[in-house]
Design a protein around this motif. Sequence first.
Motif, PDB file in Angstrom:
ATOM      1  N   ARG A  57      13.511  -2.566  19.742  1.00 23.39           N
ATOM      2  CA  ARG A  57      12.877  -1.964  18.566  1.00 23.39           C
ATOM      3  C   ARG A  57      12.747  -0.450  18.725  1.00 23.39           C
TER       4      ARG A  57
ATOM      5  N   SER B 122      17.424  -6.824  21.716  1.00 16.47           N
ATOM      6  CA  SER B 122      16.275  -7.740  21.686  1.00 16.47           C
ATOM      7  C   SER B 122      16.237  -8.401  20.312  1.00 16.47           C
TER       8      SER B 122
ATOM      9  N   GLN C  44      21.934 -10.771  20.294  1.00 20.20           N
ATOM     10  CA  GLN C  44      20.611 -11.108  20.836  1.00 20.20           C
ATOM     11  C   GLN C  44      20.670 -11.726  22.236  1.00 20.20           C
TER      12      GLN C  44
ATOM     13  N   SER D 242      10.427  -3.853  25.365  1.00 15.87           N
ATOM     14  CA  SER D 242       9.144  -3.946  26.070  1.00 15.87           C
ATOM     15  C   SER D 242       9.188  -4.944  27.219  1.00 15.87           C
TER      16      SER D 242
ATOM     17  N   GLN E  83      10.299 -13.896  26.238  1.00 17.95           N
ATOM     18  CA  GLN E  83      11.487 -14.478  25.616  1.00 17.95           C
ATOM     19  C   GLN E  83      12.716 -13.613  25.856  1.00 17.95           C
TER      20      GLN E  83
ATOM     21  N   ASN F 237      11.970   3.367  29.054  1.00 21.87           N
ATOM     22  CA  ASN F 237      10.905   3.089  28.103  1.00 21.87           C
ATOM     23  C   ASN F 237       9.861   4.195  28.175  1.00 21.87           C
TER      24      ASN F 237
HETATM   25  C1  LIG Z   1      10.170 -18.549  19.386  1.00 22.78           C
HETATM   26  C2  LIG Z   1      10.521 -17.152  19.755  1.00 22.78           C
HETATM   27  C3  LIG Z   1      11.746 -16.891  20.338  1.00 22.78           C
HETATM   28  C4  LIG Z   1      12.101 -15.605  20.695  1.00 22.78           C
HETATM   29  N1  LIG Z   1      13.315 -15.388  21.270  1.00 22.78           N
HETATM   30  C5  LIG Z   1      13.642 -14.130  21.647  1.00 22.78           C
HETATM   31  C6  LIG Z   1      14.884 -13.848  22.305  1.00 22.78           C
HETATM   32  O1  LIG Z   1      15.712 -14.742  22.523  1.00 22.78           O
HETATM   33  N2  LIG Z   1      15.155 -12.564  22.664  1.00 22.78           N
HETATM   34  C7  LIG Z   1      14.273 -11.532  22.441  1.00 22.78           C
HETATM   35  O2  LIG Z   1      14.569 -10.394  22.804  1.00 22.78           O
HETATM   36  N3  LIG Z   1      13.100 -11.774  21.833  1.00 22.78           N
HETATM   37  C8  LIG Z   1      12.769 -13.031  21.428  1.00 22.78           C
HETATM   38  N4  LIG Z   1      11.587 -13.234  20.776  1.00 22.78           N
HETATM   39  C9  LIG Z   1      10.768 -12.065  20.401  1.00 22.78           C
HETATM   40  C10 LIG Z   1       9.913 -11.528  21.537  1.00 22.78           C
HETATM   41  O3  LIG Z   1       8.696 -12.271  21.599  1.00 22.78           O
HETATM   42  C11 LIG Z   1       9.573 -10.050  21.298  1.00 22.78           C
HETATM   43  O4  LIG Z   1       8.940  -9.922  20.054  1.00 22.78           O
HETATM   44  C12 LIG Z   1      10.793  -9.127  21.316  1.00 22.78           C
HETATM   45  O5  LIG Z   1      11.586  -9.393  22.468  1.00 22.78           O
HETATM   46  C13 LIG Z   1      10.345  -7.698  21.313  1.00 22.78           C
HETATM   47  O6  LIG Z   1      11.463  -6.840  21.195  1.00 22.78           O
HETATM   48  P1  LIG Z   1      11.381  -5.330  21.690  1.00 22.78           P
HETATM   49  O7  LIG Z   1      11.052  -5.288  23.128  1.00 22.78           O
HETATM   50  O8  LIG Z   1      12.639  -4.676  21.243  1.00 22.78           O
HETATM   51  O9  LIG Z   1      10.225  -4.729  20.766  1.00 22.78           O
HETATM   52  P2  LIG Z   1       8.779  -4.207  21.160  1.00 22.78           P
HETATM   53  O10 LIG Z   1       8.021  -5.231  21.899  1.00 22.78           O
HETATM   54  O11 LIG Z   1       8.195  -3.647  19.926  1.00 22.78           O
HETATM   55  O12 LIG Z   1       9.067  -3.029  22.181  1.00 22.78           O
HETATM   56  C14 LIG Z   1       9.656  -1.820  21.839  1.00 22.78           C
HETATM   57  C15 LIG Z   1       9.588  -0.929  23.085  1.00 22.78           C
HETATM   58  O13 LIG Z   1      10.276   0.278  22.847  1.00 22.78           O
HETATM   59  C16 LIG Z   1       9.568   1.329  23.467  1.00 22.78           C
HETATM   60  N5  LIG Z   1       9.922   2.554  22.771  1.00 22.78           N
HETATM   61  C17 LIG Z   1       9.682   2.853  21.464  1.00 22.78           C
HETATM   62  N6  LIG Z   1      10.186   4.071  21.173  1.00 22.78           N
HETATM   63  C18 LIG Z   1      10.741   4.547  22.308  1.00 22.78           C
HETATM   64  C19 LIG Z   1      11.400   5.759  22.645  1.00 22.78           C
HETATM   65  N7  LIG Z   1      11.626   6.728  21.735  1.00 22.78           N
HETATM   66  N8  LIG Z   1      11.823   5.937  23.915  1.00 22.78           N
HETATM   67  C20 LIG Z   1      11.621   4.969  24.843  1.00 22.78           C
HETATM   68  N9  LIG Z   1      11.001   3.795  24.581  1.00 22.78           N
HETATM   69  C21 LIG Z   1      10.568   3.595  23.328  1.00 22.78           C
HETATM   70  C22 LIG Z   1       8.122   0.947  23.332  1.00 22.78           C
HETATM   71  O14 LIG Z   1       7.342   1.570  24.345  1.00 22.78           O
HETATM   72  C23 LIG Z   1       8.173  -0.574  23.498  1.00 22.78           C
HETATM   73  O15 LIG Z   1       7.980  -0.962  24.858  1.00 22.78           O
HETATM   74  C24 LIG Z   1      11.209 -14.538  20.438  1.00 22.78           C
HETATM   75  C25 LIG Z   1       9.970 -14.794  19.860  1.00 22.78           C
HETATM   76  C26 LIG Z   1       9.622 -16.081  19.519  1.00 22.78           C
HETATM   77  C27 LIG Z   1       8.296 -16.330  18.882  1.00 22.78           C
END
Ligand SMILES: Cc1cc2nc3c(=O)[nH]c(=O)nc-3n(C[C@H](O)[C@H](O)[C@H](O)COP(=O)(O)OP(=O)(O)OC[C@H]3O[C@@H](n4cnc5c(N)ncnc54)[C@H](O)[C@@H]3O)c2cc1C
Lengths: 309, 249
Positions: A202, A227, A241, A260, A264, A279
């Motif tokens: 994200r 992610s 993914q 993050s 999952q 990060n």
């Molecule tokens: C049933 C179920 C199944 C799931 N299956 C999967 C799966 O298979 N795979 C998966 O990935 N997720 C899965 N998820 C989702 C998972 O729970 C998380 O919501 C997801 O992985 C979060 O993605 P993220 O780390 O990209 O986003 P976030 O948790 O929002 O993290 C974003 C990160 O980016 C960092 N960031 C933001 N801007 C910057 C910047 N400019 N420079 C450096 N760092 C920055 C932030 O500090 C933060 O740590 C599932 C969820 C459920 C409920």
Amino acid sequence: MSILVYAEHDNGAIKGATLNTVTAARAIGGDIHVLVAGQGCQAAAEAAAKIDGVAKVLVADNAAYGHQLAENVSQLVAELGKGYSHILAPATTNGKNFLPRVAALLDVNQISEISKVISADTFERPIYAGNAIATVQSTDAIKVLTVRPTGFDAAAATGGSAAIEAVAVAKDAGVSSFVGEELAKSDRPELAGAKIVVSGGRGMGNGENFNILYSLADKLGAAVGASRAAVDAGFVPNDMQVGQTGKVVAPQLYVAVGISGAIQHLAGMKDSKVIVAINKDEEAPIFQVADYGIVGDLFTIVPELTGKI
Amino acid sequence: MKALVAVKRVVDYNVKVRVKADKTGVELANVKMALNPFDEIAVEEAVRLKEKGIVTEIIVTTVGPAVAQEQLRTALALGADRAILVQTDDEVQPLAVAKILKGIVDAEQPQLIILGKQAIDGDNNQTGQMLAALAGLPQGTFASVVKVEGGKAQVTREIDGGLQTVELSLPAVVTTDLRLNEPRYASLPNIMKAKKKPLDTKSPADYGVSALASIKTLKVDPPAERKAGIKVKTVDELVEKLKNEAKVI
Ligand SMILES: Cc1cc2nc3c(=O)[nH]c(=O)nc-3n(C[C@H](O)[C@H](O)[C@H](O)COP(=O)(O)OP(=O)(O)OC[C@H]3O[C@@H](n4cnc5c(N)ncnc54)[C@H](O)[C@@H]3O)c2cc1C
Ligand SMILES: Nc1ncnc2c1ncn2[C@@H]1O[C@H](COP(=O)(O)O)[C@@H](O)[C@H]1O
């Protein structure tokens, strides 16, 4: 004991996950037969015959199997499978789609995503997003298994010279049809089996920003993953993914950018040899599994990294 | 048309699950339980089809212990009309769940049967496919779009290479992927109303199913732990480590 391995292929070539599945079959022990079902799949069958350790290739070339429709393929595999002690398919979306139907038609349970063979009836598999590893024993007459490719080395794609036998069984259940597909095209390596994977989350902010990851990936010869949050936000297509409910990868190097480190996501990459996390939040859980972490803004770090390697 | 939705009570997805000291399973005492996330999406999809006037009645069912009523009530609060609890305290594996669901399908004759693609406890990803095979029905697994029109369902599926669309004759089985929809929250009035909605209790034997499991868990181990590594200060340091220490680039 003889084992039926269902080949994943695109009619022309055998997909890598098939080679890992053959290795799992060899660990069980017994004659290994590979089934190539498709339409115009003779070339794939010839490739399968060269896989080291394969005794026989069965080829079911029929329009009914052209798009791997589960309703049709499962009937074929269940019928052929009756004569085998084990039926294996790679745990790809295709294997996950049709193999449970085969198990049900044979009145047995399936063991999903085995990561290790202990003996002919006992296997290891991850449960709870990989937070636990179960050792399970099957009492079923025929063992129906999907194989997690990252758990097994790839068998050599050459060296074998198995006989190829045509199978005339045509099963068309007539209840489903293929409408169309949108396949993501990329010149980069496929995620599954790539030596280096660069993934964005994200934190990438939008789809266009993924370009800085593509530049880094191209410099490294890497595949690009994501992610779930990046997929849900529409930054990138779903086939990128990585995670519990996406693809499981175990490359030599995994670079997590703006991710993050949710349970999952970790489920899909924590068996990578070396993990790098980029990060801006030093408390991000991804740092707990990273070999090398760097705290800072990805929009300055990633381009700098691309320039320096 | 009737829709049947199958749901499972599982450990909440935010809980970091731990293996029990005696390695017989994972720690479930005092752990938050919830509706399997994919099943919440399944309920939501059925409710949206009802709001569109395509579905007329939503039956929700689970196979599990008496406390799984909580998850049925949640589904009722989200918009399901009535519930069937197939009660058992024994471990029930996917084939047996599929056989029980087949019994319910035979009795209720739904045109659409929606399940999650995967229960996040066992990560099996089997039950919907097995039910479809037992009932001789087509399946649209890992669905990200479902359209019901003219006696058919068009399902767009998330597959390894991208997306695939298939057309299924009805009745059909659909299993949900995460992007299919974003489930709503149950409102307080709906939670109150759900308490009065009908909930039948049955047993596996009512559907002629007695063998519930054929796979024995011998032990459960924690995964190999990864140690946290180091934080580097600069990109130069990172490149140096990757080249000379890890030797991966
Ligand atoms: C049933 C179920 C199944 C799931 N299956 C999967 C799966 O298979 N795979 C998966 O990935 N997720 C899965 N998820 C989702 C998972 O729970 C998380 O919501 C997801 O992985 C979060 O993605 P993220 O780390 O990209 O986003 P976030 O948790 O929002 O993290 C974003 C990160 O980016 C960092 N960031 C933001 N801007 C910057 C910047 N400019 N420079 C450096 N760092 C920055 C932030 O500090 C933060 O740590 C599932 C969820 C459920 C409920
Ligand atoms: N005990 C159960 N009762 C009702 N439905 C279930 C049960 N177990 C699994 N399911 C359904 O089957 C789906 C896939 O589960 P699984 O095959 O166990 O990964 C779940 O998302 C539920 O919709």
